[in-house]
Scaffold this motif. Structure first.
Motif, PDB file in Angstrom:
ATOM      1  N   MET A   1       4.323   1.726  -8.665  1.00  0.00           N
ATOM      2  CA  MET A   1       3.051   1.007  -8.795  1.00  0.00           C
ATOM      3  C   MET A   1       3.256  -0.415  -9.309  1.00  0.00           C
ATOM      4  SD  MET A   1       0.530   3.988 -10.204  1.00  0.00           S
ATOM      5  CE  MET A   1       0.276   5.487  -9.254  1.00  0.00           C
TER       6      MET A   1
ATOM      7  N   SER B   1       1.566   7.018  -6.436  1.00  0.00           N
ATOM      8  CA  SER B   1       0.501   8.003  -6.603  1.00  0.00           C
ATOM      9  C   SER B   1       1.011   9.409  -6.328  1.00  0.00           C
ATOM     10  CB  SER B   1      -0.663   7.668  -5.663  1.00  0.00           C
ATOM     11  OG  SER B   1      -1.675   8.639  -5.739  1.00  0.00           O
TER      12      SER B   1
ATOM     13  N   TYR C   1      -4.549  -5.871  -5.834  1.00  0.00           N
ATOM     14  CA  TYR C   1      -4.860  -4.508  -5.375  1.00  0.00           C
ATOM     15  C   TYR C   1      -5.465  -3.729  -6.546  1.00  0.00           C
ATOM     16  CZ  TYR C   1      -4.060  -0.079  -2.873  1.00  0.00           C
ATOM     17  OH  TYR C   1      -4.205   1.132  -2.234  1.00  0.00           O
TER      18      TYR C   1
ATOM     19  N   ALA D   1       4.241  -2.330  -6.338  1.00  0.00           N
ATOM     20  CA  ALA D   1       3.060  -2.607  -5.525  1.00  0.00           C
ATOM     21  C   ALA D   1       2.254  -3.758  -6.124  1.00  0.00           C
ATOM     22  CB  ALA D   1       2.183  -1.357  -5.421  1.00  0.00           C
ATOM     23  N   ARG D   2       2.164  -3.778  -7.464  1.00  0.00           N
ATOM     24  CA  ARG D   2       1.407  -4.838  -8.133  1.00  0.00           C
ATOM     25  C   ARG D   2       2.095  -6.189  -7.936  1.00  0.00           C
ATOM     26  NH1 ARG D   2      -0.316  -5.686 -14.409  1.00  0.00           N
ATOM     27  NH2 ARG D   2       1.822  -5.007 -14.818  1.00  0.00           N
TER      28      ARG D   2
ATOM     29  N   ASP E   1      -4.408   0.034  -7.373  1.00  0.00           N
ATOM     30  CA  ASP E   1      -3.074   0.139  -7.954  1.00  0.00           C
ATOM     31  C   ASP E   1      -3.121  -0.127  -9.464  1.00  0.00           C
ATOM     32  OD1 ASP E   1      -0.083   0.337  -7.546  1.00  0.00           O
ATOM     33  OD2 ASP E   1      -0.204  -1.635  -8.474  1.00  0.00           O
TER      34      ASP E   1
ATOM     35  N   HIS F   1       2.284   1.775  -3.482  1.00  0.00           N
ATOM     36  CA  HIS F   1       1.303   2.404  -4.366  1.00  0.00           C
ATOM     37  C   HIS F   1       1.149   3.880  -4.051  1.00  0.00           C
ATOM     38  CE1 HIS F   1      -2.852   3.873  -5.047  1.00  0.00           C
ATOM     39  NE2 HIS F   1      -2.537   3.514  -6.260  1.00  0.00           N
TER      40      HIS F   1
ATOM     41  N   ARG G   1       0.832  -1.214   0.000  1.00  0.00           N
ATOM     42  CA  ARG G   1       0.000   0.000   0.000  1.00  0.00           C
ATOM     43  C   ARG G   1       0.861   1.256   0.000  1.00  0.00           C
ATOM     44  NH1 ARG G   1      -3.060  -3.680  -0.786  1.00  0.00           N
ATOM     45  NH2 ARG G   1      -5.224  -3.854  -0.069  1.00  0.00           N
TER      46      ARG G   1
END
Length: 251
Positions: free
Chosen positions: A189, A154, A199, A192-193, A202, A150, A147
């Protein structure tokens, strides 16, 4: 006298242990309700935990995240602001309770991010600076926090989209423009993926980032994966619907 003192100490220790077990049980119940997409009920359980232990960092962090998530869906602006203010307050309390807890820093960064998205000008620039401080701390303390990965992506996405006045304010606050780019947004990102392939948000933000730099084929690939993901939060159905619209526009 000494025997009585030891007896009192033993009772106190047992009471503290019981309280800690009760708090942990309530947080587990809250997590189960959250997985069932019953966030308001989950928040109520966390509030029970905080009544027993007002400085419990796990309960404060969870209260922050749930308040932010619930608040972000509110149609009424005043209600939305109240929830997001609460999210920030709980996040600040979590960091104060344990400044070495990565989850606490992520909770505060997430709350600040929600608040920042509703601001403009200098307030937005200040908010983005604060988000960066706490998301960096979260990843330093918990490098595998998907999280937080991500959210950092962002952050790069948002900074690159600022207007000239907001960039000027950010330049003053950072002592120069921060090293932000859409390529770094994508990098974080994608991390994060990899850490959490389910998610939904994301995937949506990653597809938007690829679209922004003209990589439509990559955006389409991410969106094709997005529409097949199971919804895990009350917001995921909306994210998936938005993803479908973007996908249709790219085909």
């Amino acid at each position: 006298m000494i025997r009585r003192l030891f007896f009192c100490l033993a009772l106190s220790c047992l009471a503290l242990l019981s309280q800690a077990q009760d708090v942990a049980y309530l947080i587990k119940e809250a997590e189960a309700l959250e997985k069932a997409q019953k966030e308001e009920d989950a928040l109520a359980k966390v509030m029970e935990a905080l009544k027993l232990s007002p400085h419990d960092v796990a309960a404060l962090s969870k209260a922050s995240l749930l308040s932010g998530s619930i608040g972000n869906r509110q149609a009424d602006k005043n209600k939305k602001a109240e929830y997001i203010d609460a999210a920030r307050t709980y996040g600040e309390a979590a960091v104060l309770a344990d400044g070495n807890d990565g989850s606490a820093h992520y909770a505060l960064a997430s709350a600040l991010d929600l608040d920042t998205r509703n601001n403009t000008g200098k307030d937005k620039a200040r908010g983005l600076r604060a988000v960066k401080v706490h998301v960096d701390s979260a990843l330093l303390l918990q490098p595998g926090n998907s999280r937080a990965m991500h959210l950092l992506g962002s952050w790069h996405q948002q900074v690159t989209g600022l207007n000239p006045a907001e960039k000027a304010s950010l330049k003053v606050l950072f002592g120069g423009l921060p090293d932000a780019s859409m390529e770094k947004a994508i990098e974080w990102m994608e991390k994060a993926r990899e850490a959490d392939p389910y998610y939904v948000l994301d995937h949506l933000d990653l597809a938007k980032a690829y679209r922004t730099i003209g990589r439509s084929e990559k955006a389409i690939d991410v969106l094709n994966r997005l529409v097949k993901l199971p919804p895990r939060t009350p917001d995921d159905a909306g994210y998936k619907a938005e993803g479908r619209k973007i996908l249709e526009s790219l085909l």
